[in-house]
Write a protein that holds these residues in place. Structure first.
Motif, mmCIF file in Angstrom:
data_model
loop_
_atom_site.group_PDB
_atom_site.id
_atom_site.type_symbol
_atom_site.label_atom_id
_atom_site.label_comp_id
_atom_site.label_asym_id
_atom_site.label_seq_id
_atom_site.Cartn_x
_atom_site.Cartn_y
_atom_site.Cartn_z
ATOM 1 N N ARG A 124 36.901 20.174 32.248
ATOM 2 C CA ARG A 124 37.845 20.648 33.271
ATOM 3 C C ARG A 124 39.204 19.999 33.092
ATOM 4 O O ARG A 124 40.237 20.626 33.300
ATOM 5 C CB ARG A 124 37.297 20.337 34.674
ATOM 6 C CG ARG A 124 36.123 21.213 35.085
ATOM 7 C CD ARG A 124 35.986 21.247 36.594
ATOM 8 N NE ARG A 124 35.787 19.914 37.141
ATOM 9 C CZ ARG A 124 34.601 19.348 37.306
ATOM 10 N NH1 ARG A 124 33.511 19.992 36.931
ATOM 11 N NH2 ARG A 124 34.502 18.140 37.833
ATOM 12 N N ARG B 20 41.008 21.764 30.339
ATOM 13 C CA ARG B 20 41.510 23.068 30.783
ATOM 14 C C ARG B 20 42.714 22.899 31.700
ATOM 15 O O ARG B 20 43.682 23.653 31.621
ATOM 16 C CB ARG B 20 40.395 23.841 31.489
ATOM 17 C CG ARG B 20 39.304 24.358 30.548
ATOM 18 C CD ARG B 20 38.415 25.358 31.253
ATOM 19 N NE ARG B 20 37.637 24.739 32.325
ATOM 20 C CZ ARG B 20 36.465 24.141 32.151
ATOM 21 N NH1 ARG B 20 35.938 24.070 30.937
ATOM 22 N NH2 ARG B 20 35.806 23.626 33.166
ATOM 23 N N LYS C 18 46.474 24.288 31.011
ATOM 24 C CA LYS C 18 47.220 25.134 31.944
ATOM 25 C C LYS C 18 48.568 24.508 32.288
ATOM 26 O O LYS C 18 49.585 25.203 32.375
ATOM 27 C CB LYS C 18 46.402 25.353 33.221
ATOM 28 C CG LYS C 18 45.208 26.271 33.041
ATOM 29 C CD LYS C 18 44.424 26.423 34.331
ATOM 30 C CE LYS C 18 43.218 27.326 34.133
ATOM 31 N NZ LYS C 18 42.412 27.477 35.375
#
Length: 212
Positions: free
Chosen positions: A13, A16, A20
């Motif tokens: 996570r 990610r 982003k």
């Protein structure tokens, strides 16, 4: 059990989330440069980054913060380039004229010609008081060079009781004049002879600051 799963998934996570964040900053930088701060909206930034508008707000809060993070990232890249030039060119024991000339070329050829410098100048020109980097960040290149000039003075290579003033004189005679020439070229002037500008500037600086 859920806690264990969450802990196992955390690195993924995090990657990610970092991906982003980087995509948002890339998109924002491109839009701030092409559209300007006022016209570049959060919706457009989210669309270009291929994330939701909520994701943009979760990471940064508002457009001003996005702009400042973009400016910080570009500035950090320039600082890294300048730090490398100082560490690799202004070496102890190296012939001073050769070292200063090589340093000037590194800054003009790599920093001033880089996309990071173009982005910084373009973004910096849009700033309002609320959209300015702290002075400590803006002054980092000068502070790094001032530290090296102080070391050169301590070594007896230059006579500089005020290293900060010596840095301003050096950059004005070399990098500053080269930057003006490059800017004039973009406005239609003939290509500048930056090598001659740097050589002349270094010679003038050493006449003033070399012990003798």
């Amino acid at each position: 059990m859920p806690k264990v799963i969450a802990e196992v998934q955390t690195p993924g996570r995090r990657r990610r989330s970092e991906g982003k964040r980087a995509a948002i900053l890339d998109a924002a930088e491109a839009l701030f440069i092409s559209e300007g701060y006022e016209r570049a909206g959060v919706d457009a930034i989210a669309g270009r980054a291929q994330v939701s508008k909520r994701t943009v707000y979760d990471h940064f809060g508002d457009k001003e913060t996005i702009f400042l993070r973009v400016l910080e990232r570009v500035n950090d890249a320039l600082v890294t380039t300048i730090r490398a030039a100082i560490d690799e060119e202004l070496l102890p024991g190296r012939d001073l004229q050769e070292a200063l000339t090589a340093f000037g070329h590194r800054i003009v050829d790599r920093a001033l010609a880089s996309s990071d410098y173009f982005a910084f100048r373009h973004l910096d020109a849009q700033q309002r008081p609320a959209l300015r980097l702290p002075e400590a960040d803006r002054d980092r290149p000068e502070q790094m060079l001032e530290k090296r000039f102080a070391e050169l003075a301590a070594e007896g290579a230059i006579r500089a009781p005020d290293p900060a003033l010596a840095v301003r004189h050096f950059t004005a005679l070399t990098i500053g004049l080269a930057r003006e020439a490059v800017t004039a070229q973009r406005a239609g002037a003939r290509p500048p002879d930056t090598a001659a500008i740097i050589a002349d500037g270094v010679a003038a600086f050493l006449r003033a600051y070399r012990p003798g």
